[in-house]
Motif scaffolding. Structure first.
Motif, short mmCIF file in Angstrom:
data_model
loop_
_atom_site.label_atom_id
_atom_site.label_comp_id
_atom_site.label_asym_id
_atom_site.label_seq_id
_atom_site.Cartn_x
_atom_site.Cartn_y
_atom_site.Cartn_z
N ILE A 160 -46.06 54.91 45.36
CA ILE A 160 -44.86 54.56 46.12
C ILE A 160 -43.76 55.56 45.82
O ILE A 160 -43.51 55.90 44.66
CB ILE A 160 -44.37 53.15 45.77
CG1 ILE A 160 -45.47 52.13 46.09
CG2 ILE A 160 -43.10 52.79 46.53
CD1 ILE A 160 -45.05 50.70 45.82
N ARG A 213 -39.72 56.12 46.47
CA ARG A 213 -38.51 55.40 46.83
C ARG A 213 -37.32 56.37 46.86
O ARG A 213 -37.43 57.51 46.43
CB ARG A 213 -38.25 54.30 45.82
CG ARG A 213 -38.00 54.86 44.44
CD ARG A 213 -37.89 53.81 43.39
NE ARG A 213 -37.02 52.74 43.83
CZ ARG A 213 -36.30 51.97 43.02
NH1 ARG A 213 -36.33 52.18 41.72
NH2 ARG A 213 -35.55 51.02 43.46
N GLY A 218 -36.76 47.51 42.95
CA GLY A 218 -38.08 47.50 43.60
C GLY A 218 -38.79 46.16 43.58
O GLY A 218 -39.99 46.08 43.83
N THR A 221 -38.91 43.56 45.52
CA THR A 221 -39.63 43.12 46.74
C THR A 221 -40.88 43.94 46.97
O THR A 221 -41.90 43.42 47.43
CB THR A 221 -38.69 43.18 47.97
OG1 THR A 221 -37.51 42.43 47.68
CG2 THR A 221 -39.38 42.59 49.20
N ASP A 222 -40.84 45.21 46.63
CA ASP A 222 -42.05 46.03 46.76
C ASP A 222 -43.18 45.44 45.93
O ASP A 222 -44.30 45.27 46.42
CB ASP A 222 -41.79 47.47 46.28
CG ASP A 222 -40.87 48.23 47.22
OD1 ASP A 222 -40.90 47.96 48.43
OD2 ASP A 222 -40.13 49.09 46.74
N ILE A 255 -46.69 43.65 47.44
CA ILE A 255 -48.00 44.18 47.01
C ILE A 255 -48.82 43.05 46.39
O ILE A 255 -49.99 42.85 46.71
CB ILE A 255 -47.81 45.34 46.01
CG1 ILE A 255 -47.20 46.54 46.73
CG2 ILE A 255 -49.14 45.71 45.36
CD1 ILE A 255 -46.64 47.59 45.79
N PHE A 302 -44.86 54.61 40.76
CA PHE A 302 -43.70 54.13 41.52
C PHE A 302 -42.57 55.08 41.16
O PHE A 302 -41.99 55.00 40.07
CB PHE A 302 -43.39 52.69 41.09
CG PHE A 302 -42.31 52.01 41.86
CD1 PHE A 302 -42.55 51.53 43.14
CD2 PHE A 302 -41.06 51.81 41.30
CE1 PHE A 302 -41.56 50.87 43.85
CE2 PHE A 302 -40.06 51.15 42.00
CZ PHE A 302 -40.32 50.68 43.28
N ALA A 318 -41.09 53.59 50.31
CA ALA A 318 -40.44 52.28 50.17
C ALA A 318 -39.44 52.10 51.31
O ALA A 318 -38.91 53.07 51.87
CB ALA A 318 -39.74 52.20 48.82
N SER A 319 -39.17 50.85 51.61
CA SER A 319 -38.33 50.54 52.78
C SER A 319 -36.91 51.09 52.68
O SER A 319 -36.24 51.25 53.70
CB SER A 319 -38.30 49.03 53.00
OG SER A 319 -39.58 48.59 53.37
N TYR A 331 -43.27 52.12 55.45
CA TYR A 331 -42.37 51.13 54.84
C TYR A 331 -43.23 50.23 53.95
O TYR A 331 -44.47 50.31 54.01
CB TYR A 331 -41.65 50.30 55.92
CG TYR A 331 -42.58 49.43 56.73
CD1 TYR A 331 -42.79 48.10 56.39
CD2 TYR A 331 -43.30 49.95 57.82
CE1 TYR A 331 -43.68 47.31 57.12
CE2 TYR A 331 -44.15 49.18 58.55
CZ TYR A 331 -44.35 47.85 58.19
OH TYR A 331 -45.23 47.08 58.90
N THR A 332 -42.58 49.43 53.17
CA THR A 332 -43.32 48.50 52.30
C THR A 332 -43.12 47.05 52.73
O THR A 332 -44.01 46.23 52.59
CB THR A 332 -42.90 48.67 50.83
OG1 THR A 332 -41.47 48.73 50.76
CG2 THR A 332 -43.51 49.94 50.23
N HIS A 333 -41.93 46.74 53.25
CA HIS A 333 -41.66 45.35 53.69
C HIS A 333 -40.62 45.33 54.77
O HIS A 333 -40.00 46.35 55.05
CB HIS A 333 -41.22 44.49 52.50
CG HIS A 333 -40.02 45.04 51.76
ND1 HIS A 333 -38.73 44.80 52.15
CD2 HIS A 333 -39.95 45.88 50.69
CE1 HIS A 333 -37.90 45.42 51.33
NE2 HIS A 333 -38.60 46.10 50.44
#
Ligand code: SF4
Length: 110
Positions: free
Chosen positions: A5, A7, A17, A19-20, A24, A43, A72-73, A108-110
């Protein structure tokens, strides 16, 4: 999936991070529908504006086993403060060009 990831360095002060790691763990967001185990290889942040270092950093994730690179988002969506990275498009292009077709990219991640 072996996941690296990347970021936004600027966003680290706002977000550790959490929420990442949750998406996952729960296989939601960009990880919805993935049935295999997800191993986090690394990460990391982009290395700071204008993200030139991100290419070397992505390369290191792959060297250490990543088959997927997720941005990452915070980078393309600008979460959590609504400020997307102005260098996101170029960063993505250069990383894809450097890593080649064998690496899966998540925008994106979320
Ligand atoms: S280059 Fe983009 S992702 Fe990296 S610190 Fe700057 S704004 Fe964040």
């Amino acid at each position: 999936m072996k996941l690296g990831i990347i970021r936004c360095m600027q966003t680290e002060d706002y977000c550790p991070g959490t929420t990442d790691f949750r998406v996952i763990r729960e296989k939601t967001g960009a990880f919805e529908g993935i049935t295999e185990d997800i191993e986090i290889i690394g990460f990391i942040n982009c290395g700071g504006c204008p993200a030139k270092k991100s290419i070397l950093r992505a390369r290191e994730l792959v060297k250490r086993g990543a088959d997927t690179i997720a941005f990452a988002s915070c980078i393309q969506k600008g979460t959590p403060i609504g400020y997307p990275c102005p260098f996101a498009k170029r960063m993505r292009e250069l990383i894809v060009k450097d890593l080649g077709d064998g690496i899966n990219i998540l925008d994106y991640t979320h």
